[in-house]
Scaffold this motif. Structure first.
Motif, PDB file in Angstrom:
ATOM      1  N   SER A   1     -59.345   0.261   7.532  1.00 27.05           N
ATOM      2  CA  SER A   1     -59.244   0.947   6.250  1.00 27.05           C
ATOM      3  C   SER A   1     -60.219   2.114   6.132  1.00 27.05           C
ATOM      4  N   GLY A   2     -61.264   2.103   6.937  1.00 29.77           N
ATOM      5  CA  GLY A   2     -62.257   3.163   6.870  1.00 29.77           C
ATOM      6  C   GLY A   2     -62.148   4.213   7.949  1.00 29.77           C
ATOM      7  N   CYS A   3     -61.158   4.076   8.873  1.00 30.61           N
ATOM      8  CA  CYS A   3     -61.086   5.038   9.976  1.00 30.61           C
ATOM      9  C   CYS A   3     -59.665   5.483  10.327  1.00 30.61           C
ATOM     10  N   LEU A   4     -58.660   4.651  10.055  1.00 33.44           N
ATOM     11  CA  LEU A   4     -57.298   4.946  10.518  1.00 33.44           C
ATOM     12  C   LEU A   4     -56.674   6.092   9.731  1.00 33.44           C
ATOM     13  N   GLU A   5     -56.081   7.046  10.465  1.00 31.71           N
ATOM     14  CA  GLU A   5     -55.422   8.196   9.850  1.00 31.71           C
ATOM     15  C   GLU A   5     -53.917   8.183  10.090  1.00 31.71           C
ATOM     16  N   TYR A   6     -53.472   7.533  11.145  1.00 36.43           N
ATOM     17  CA  TYR A   6     -52.047   7.490  11.493  1.00 36.43           C
ATOM     18  C   TYR A   6     -51.686   6.044  11.844  1.00 36.43           C
ATOM     19  N   LEU A   7     -50.648   5.518  11.176  1.00 35.43           N
ATOM     20  CA  LEU A   7     -50.226   4.144  11.421  1.00 35.43           C
ATOM     21  C   LEU A   7     -48.707   4.094  11.511  1.00 35.43           C
ATOM     22  N   ASN A   8     -48.224   3.500  12.597  1.00 35.69           N
ATOM     23  CA  ASN A   8     -46.787   3.311  12.791  1.00 35.69           C
ATOM     24  C   ASN A   8     -46.505   1.817  12.901  1.00 35.69           C
ATOM     25  N   ILE A   9     -45.858   1.258  11.862  1.00 41.00           N
ATOM     26  CA  ILE A   9     -45.518  -0.172  11.847  1.00 41.00           C
ATOM     27  C   ILE A   9     -44.016  -0.347  11.604  1.00 41.00           C
ATOM     28  N   SER A  10     -43.233   0.571  12.089  1.00 36.84           N
ATOM     29  CA  SER A  10     -41.791   0.548  11.855  1.00 36.84           C
ATOM     30  C   SER A  10     -41.114  -0.639  12.540  1.00 36.84           C
ATOM     31  N   ASP A  11     -40.027  -1.109  11.901  1.00 30.46           N
ATOM     32  CA  ASP A  11     -39.148  -2.130  12.466  1.00 30.46           C
ATOM     33  C   ASP A  11     -39.904  -3.398  12.867  1.00 30.46           C
ATOM     34  N   ASN A  12     -40.635  -3.981  11.898  1.00 23.02           N
ATOM     35  CA  ASN A  12     -41.391  -5.209  12.157  1.00 23.02           C
ATOM     36  C   ASN A  12     -41.159  -6.272  11.075  1.00 23.02           C
ATOM     37  N   LYS A  13     -40.059  -6.137  10.316  1.00 25.56           N
ATOM     38  CA  LYS A  13     -39.670  -7.111   9.283  1.00 25.56           C
ATOM     39  C   LYS A  13     -40.730  -7.273   8.192  1.00 25.56           C
ATOM     40  N   ILE A  14     -41.482  -6.239   7.940  1.00 30.05           N
ATOM     41  CA  ILE A  14     -42.534  -6.256   6.918  1.00 30.05           C
ATOM     42  C   ILE A  14     -41.897  -6.183   5.531  1.00 30.05           C
ATOM     43  N   ILE A  15     -42.392  -6.998   4.597  1.00 32.66           N
ATOM     44  CA  ILE A  15     -41.824  -7.031   3.246  1.00 32.66           C
ATOM     45  C   ILE A  15     -42.729  -6.347   2.211  1.00 32.66           C
ATOM     46  N   SER A  16     -43.976  -6.074   2.558  1.00 29.07           N
ATOM     47  CA  SER A  16     -44.903  -5.446   1.607  1.00 29.07           C
ATOM     48  C   SER A  16     -45.982  -4.677   2.363  1.00 29.07           C
ATOM     49  N   LEU A  17     -46.488  -3.634   1.712  1.00 25.58           N
ATOM     50  CA  LEU A  17     -47.570  -2.830   2.280  1.00 25.58           C
ATOM     51  C   LEU A  17     -48.890  -3.071   1.555  1.00 25.58           C
ATOM     52  N   VAL A  18     -48.999  -4.222   0.902  1.00 23.53           N
ATOM     53  CA  VAL A  18     -50.190  -4.501   0.099  1.00 23.53           C
ATOM     54  C   VAL A  18     -51.465  -4.504   0.937  1.00 23.53           C
ATOM     55  N   ASP A  19     -51.372  -4.834   2.225  1.00 25.17           N
ATOM     56  CA  ASP A  19     -52.566  -4.840   3.087  1.00 25.17           C
ATOM     57  C   ASP A  19     -53.116  -3.438   3.324  1.00 25.17           C
ATOM     58  N   LEU A  20     -52.337  -2.426   3.026  1.00 27.37           N
ATOM     59  CA  LEU A  20     -52.760  -1.048   3.306  1.00 27.37           C
ATOM     60  C   LEU A  20     -53.310  -0.331   2.084  1.00 27.37           C
ATOM     61  N   GLN A  21     -53.439  -1.013   0.967  1.00 24.50           N
ATOM     62  CA  GLN A  21     -53.785  -0.344  -0.282  1.00 24.50           C
ATOM     63  C   GLN A  21     -55.181   0.281  -0.277  1.00 24.50           C
ATOM     64  N   ASN A  22     -56.060  -0.146   0.623  1.00 24.07           N
ATOM     65  CA  ASN A  22     -57.421   0.410   0.680  1.00 24.07           C
ATOM     66  C   ASN A  22     -57.647   1.305   1.894  1.00 24.07           C
ATOM     67  N   PHE A  23     -56.569   1.740   2.551  1.00 21.79           N
ATOM     68  CA  PHE A  23     -56.698   2.624   3.716  1.00 21.79           C
ATOM     69  C   PHE A  23     -56.949   4.054   3.218  1.00 21.79           C
ATOM     70  N   GLU A  24     -58.196   4.318   2.879  1.00 19.39           N
ATOM     71  CA  GLU A  24     -58.550   5.553   2.183  1.00 19.39           C
ATOM     72  C   GLU A  24     -58.443   6.800   3.038  1.00 19.39           C
ATOM     73  N   ARG A  25     -58.384   6.656   4.357  1.00 14.01           N
ATOM     74  CA  ARG A  25     -58.308   7.833   5.230  1.00 14.01           C
ATOM     75  C   ARG A  25     -56.906   8.061   5.799  1.00 14.01           C
ATOM     76  N   LEU A  26     -55.959   7.220   5.432  1.00 15.46           N
ATOM     77  CA  LEU A  26     -54.612   7.287   6.001  1.00 15.46           C
ATOM     78  C   LEU A  26     -53.911   8.569   5.575  1.00 15.46           C
ATOM     79  N   ILE A  27     -53.378   9.304   6.558  1.00 15.80           N
ATOM     80  CA  ILE A  27     -52.669  10.555   6.309  1.00 15.80           C
ATOM     81  C   ILE A  27     -51.169  10.402   6.550  1.00 15.80           C
ATOM     82  N   THR A  28     -50.818   9.687   7.606  1.00 15.57           N
ATOM     83  CA  THR A  28     -49.405   9.494   7.952  1.00 15.57           C
ATOM     84  C   THR A  28     -49.112   8.008   8.103  1.00 15.57           C
ATOM     85  N   LEU A  29     -48.061   7.554   7.432  1.00 15.74           N
ATOM     86  CA  LEU A  29     -47.635   6.156   7.507  1.00 15.74           C
ATOM     87  C   LEU A  29     -46.149   6.093   7.841  1.00 15.74           C
ATOM     88  N   GLU A  30     -45.843   5.472   8.968  1.00 13.67           N
ATOM     89  CA  GLU A  30     -44.457   5.234   9.359  1.00 13.67           C
ATOM     90  C   GLU A  30     -44.177   3.745   9.200  1.00 13.67           C
TER      91      GLU A  30
END
Length: 356
Positions: free
Chosen positions: A149-178
């Motif tokens: 949450s304190g360093c990641l800028e690009y995250l790709n979690i496509s096609d993994n049967k995810i139902i919610s993005l609540v774990d990412l709510q504090n990713f303050e440096r995230l620029i791109t989310l797939e």
């Protein structure tokens, strides 16, 4: 069985050397100097000791048969690690890669994003399209979430049967989310999370049920000040400004409704004439007392406070029946004869005149 070890690395380097020059001889300390190691598509299924390559910065190991991550302790200078299309079951033994910036783990058998607690310089994580069993979905370990949450800028979690993005709510440096082709369907959930990601510019949610929700795109744009691209479509400044202004106006309207005073709420429900409504409102809230009272002019002409005690204190009312309280107003009495009926009618007139 093919092992990634010093011998295999030396053999690969000699092949590359022979293709580039006529001499087949390799420098004595060549393995110590190399910074890029190309071992993709080599049928490797085990990572053995190749610690002689201490200056490696980039390792290509995609499209092999690797099942376990190990023997990376020496690679403290490593910045890029490519491990797509393998048989990896668990993220482990990467604690010493303190300078790693980009990690590629797509197309493996991983179910939990874990083991990255020490990678405080990791800026890109690609872990798309894991081969998951029926009923499983990719999830995050809280300790890894705290670090990323304190360093990641690009995250790709496509096609993994995810139902919610609540774990990412504090990713303050995230620029791109797939997060394409997952099972996200809650528009309120995704809107709340996007509003918290203050640096998010590029969001990709194609293939999720939430994209079919009415005004999905408008909701996300109105709740994010940083988004510039949504599902590969650019967001213009005019669109963003209009939707955010519209949202602000709607919020102001809803607040006005909530801030309606109690007197307005009650008197408006009585459906009375405006003048009479104001009189009732003042009578109710100017002198709040267990005994309902206000000043008025009686039918006799005397100007004096008219006090109305609670209905239970009126002796003429049968307030109880079979030990049950009957909540009816004091003027609804049942006279027993015509004389009492006239008296009751007179009292009603006096009371009603006092309201006016």
């Amino acid at each position: 069985m093919v092992k990634l070890n010093t011998s295999l690395v030396k053999k690969k380097c000699m092949q590359q050397q022979s293709s580039k020059s006529l001499t087949k001889e390799m420098e004595k300390d060549h393995l110590k100097k190399i910074t890029h190691l190309f071992m993709n598509e080599q049928w490797i299924d085990e990572i053995d000791d190749f610690s002689v390559c201490k200056n490696l910065k980039v390792i290509y190991l995609q499209r092999n048969s690797i099942e376990k991550l190990e023997n990376f302790d020496f690679a403290k200078n490593l910045t890029h690690l490519y491990l797509q299309h393998n048989e990896i079951m668990k993220i482990e033994n990467l604690d010493y890669l303190i300078n790693l910036k980009k990690l590629f783990l797509g197309y493996n058998n991983i179910t939990v994003i874990e083991g990255l607690e020490n990678l405080t310089n990791l800026s890109e994580l690609h872990i798309e399209k894991q081969r998951l069993a029926v009923g499983e979905r990719l999830c995050f370990d809280p300790r890894t979430v705290r670090t990323l949450s304190g360093c990641l800028e690009y995250l790709n979690i496509s096609d993994n049967k995810i139902i919610s993005l609540v774990d990412l709510q504090n990713f303050e440096r995230l620029i791109t989310l797939e997060a394409k082709d997952n099972l996200i369907d809650d528009i309120e959930d995704i809107t709340e999370i996007v509003s918290r990601l203050y640096r998010l510019k590029n969001l990709f949610l194609q293939g999720n049920p939430v994209t079919k929700v009415h005004r999905y795109r408008e909701n996300l744009i109105a709740n994010s000040y940083s988004l510039t691209t949504l599902d590969e479509k650019l967001i213009t400044d005019n669109t963003k400004n209009f939707l955010q202004k519209f949202k602000s106006e709607k919020l102001q309207q809803s607040r006005k409704k909530v801030e309606m005073t109690l007197s307005e709420d009650i008197t408006s429900s009585l459906n009375l004439p405006p003048a009479f409504r104001r009189s009732v409102s003042r009578a109710m809230f100017q002198n709040i007392n267990p005994k309902f009272s206000f000043s008025g002019i009686s039918i006799v002409g005397d100007s004096q406070p008219q006090i109305f005690p609670s209905w239970k204190s009126i002796p003429t009312i049968k307030a109880e029946r079979d030990n049950h309280v009957l909540p009816r107003p004091f003027w609804k009495n049942k006279p027993t004869d015509s004389k009492n009926q006239k008296s009751c009618s007179y009292k009603q007139n006096v009371a009603f005149s006092s309201y006016i």
